[in-house]
Design a protein around this motif. Sequence first.
Motif, PDB file in Angstrom:
ATOM      1  N   ARG A 151       4.633  30.885  -3.878  1.00  0.00           N
ATOM      2  CA  ARG A 151       4.287  30.054  -5.036  1.00  0.00           C
ATOM      3  C   ARG A 151       4.732  30.683  -6.347  1.00  0.00           C
ATOM      4  N   VAL A 170       6.841  28.157   1.287  1.00  0.00           N
ATOM      5  CA  VAL A 170       5.670  28.299   0.429  1.00  0.00           C
ATOM      6  C   VAL A 170       4.391  28.252   1.251  1.00  0.00           C
ATOM      7  N   TYR A 210      11.918  24.606   2.277  1.00  0.00           N
ATOM      8  CA  TYR A 210      11.238  25.171   1.114  1.00  0.00           C
ATOM      9  C   TYR A 210       9.722  25.001   1.224  1.00  0.00           C
ATOM     10  N   GLU A 211       9.288  23.855   1.689  1.00  0.00           N
ATOM     11  CA  GLU A 211       7.850  23.630   1.837  1.00  0.00           C
ATOM     12  C   GLU A 211       7.262  24.584   2.871  1.00  0.00           C
ATOM     13  N   LEU A 266      14.425  26.858  -4.543  1.00  0.00           N
ATOM     14  CA  LEU A 266      13.083  26.733  -3.985  1.00  0.00           C
ATOM     15  C   LEU A 266      12.195  25.796  -4.810  1.00  0.00           C
ATOM     16  N   PHE A 267      12.370  25.826  -6.127  1.00  0.00           N
ATOM     17  CA  PHE A 267      11.541  25.007  -7.015  1.00  0.00           C
ATOM     18  C   PHE A 267      12.394  24.011  -7.797  1.00  0.00           C
ATOM     19  N   TYR A 315       5.003  25.449 -11.356  1.00  0.00           N
ATOM     20  CA  TYR A 315       6.043  25.339 -10.341  1.00  0.00           C
ATOM     21  C   TYR A 315       5.810  24.100  -9.484  1.00  0.00           C
ATOM     22  N   LYS A 316       6.879  23.402  -9.170  1.00  0.00           N
ATOM     23  CA  LYS A 316       6.832  22.317  -8.198  1.00  0.00           C
ATOM     24  C   LYS A 316       7.889  22.598  -7.144  1.00  0.00           C
ATOM     25  N   VAL A 317       7.453  22.678  -5.901  1.00  0.00           N
ATOM     26  CA  VAL A 317       8.348  23.031  -4.810  1.00  0.00           C
ATOM     27  C   VAL A 317       9.337  21.892  -4.575  1.00  0.00           C
ATOM     28  N   THR A 318      10.594  22.254  -4.368  1.00  0.00           N
ATOM     29  CA  THR A 318      11.605  21.259  -4.005  1.00  0.00           C
ATOM     30  C   THR A 318      11.220  20.638  -2.669  1.00  0.00           C
TER      31      THR A 318
END
Length: 395
Positions: free
Chosen positions: A146, A138, A134-135, A73-74, A126-129
Motif C-alpha cells: 500500500r 497489495v 497489482y491487486e 502499481l498505482f 494511493y489507488k491501486v491500478t
Amino acid sequence: MTGLFTGRQRSGRLALVRERKVGVEEELLLVNPVTYELEAVSHRAIDAYRRQSGRTDRAATDSAGLDDLEQELFLGQLETASAPFLRLDELDADVRRCRRAASEAARSAGARAVAVATPVLGRSEYKVTPKTRYERIVHEFGEIGRQGAVCGMHVHVDVADDDEGVAVLDRIRPWLPVLLAISANSPYWHGRDTGYASWRSQVWKRWPSAGPSEPYGDLAGYRAAATALIECGAAFDQGMLYFDARLAEAYPTIEVRVADVCTEVSDVILLAALCRGLVSTVAQEWAEGVPVPEWRTDILRAAHWRAGRDGVAHNLLDPADRRTKPAREVLEGLVAHVEVALERSGDVAAVRSGVERLLAGGAGAGRQRAVREARGSLEEVVADLAERTESAWAG
C-alpha cells in the motif's frame, strides 16, 4: 523497453560485448495541476496516449510490448521506456521524447507528470491500478504494497549472455550505493522532510526481495536464489525480484534498479553512462579471471543506508578501500575505476563534466530542499518539479 538490444544466449561460452547499448525506464508520478496531490488517472492517460499514437488495440499492444508508456502499481504513476542506444546524445533525446509523451498524456487526463521519487504532499492517497496482478500484490504484501507508490529509474545495459550477466551482478555490488547517492531525489514523504536524501530507497527495501544480495557465483546460483524467493512467497515471479540489480526478464541486459527517478535528464544520462562503464569494467575483470571482491551484505546495507541518507552532500563508503570518505573522492574514484570503459564508449568528457555539475549544484534532494527554503511551501516544491520535468522536452 522499446527497440532492440544486442542478443544474448541464455547460456554458453564467453562472448564479451564490446559495444554495449544502454536504455532507461523511468517511473513518474501524476499530480493534480492545481493542488499538486497525486491524481489517479494513469488509465485515462494511457488511453489518450494510445489514441494519439494510433495504438488503439490495447491487448495487441500489451502482448507485443510496444508501448513507450505503461501503467504501474498505482493509478497515480506512469512508466516510460526509452529505446537502447550506443550514443549518449541519442539516449538523451529519447528520454526527452518519452517524457514529452508522458507529459502530453498526463495533460490529456487532467494531470501533470512529475519526475520525483516519492509523493511530496501529505494529503495524497494511493489507488491501486485495477489489474489482477497489482491487486494481488497489495493484498498479499499489505502495508508494504500500500505504500509502494515510489518511483525509481532502471538502467538496462547489454550483456553477452546470462553467464556474463551474473558475473557482472556479483562484481558491481559495492558500487551500487554510489549510484543511489548520485540519484537521490526523495527527501519529502507525505508532507514532511524525512531527513534522507532518498527516502524511496528506505521504503523500497521493505519488500522481501529488494536490496543488496549475496554473490550468486554462477547462473545456477542466480536461478536457485530466484526460485527460493518465489517458492517461499517473497515474490510471485521473476518480475517481483526487486534486487538492486538483476538479469532483465525480457531483454538481454543487466537491469540496474537502485536509483531514484531523477528530475534532470542530465542526471539520468550521467547514471546511464556510469552503469554502462561499470558493466563493461567488471565484465572485463571477469574475463581476465579477477575474483569477486568479498563484501559482507550487512556492510553493503550500511553503505546503502548512508547513501540514501546523505546522497552526495556528505560522506560515502568508498568501494576501493572500504573507508568512509567525502562524496567527491568516492565519485572521482568511480570515474577512475571505469575510465577505460568510458574512453572506449567516448563518454569520459560527458561523465567528468556531469560529476562536476552534480557536486557543484547538488543532487535532486538538495534542489528540492532549496526550493522549499526559498519559496516556503511543499506545493511550490512540486510545482518546480513539474516545471523542470516538462522543461526536458519543452525547453
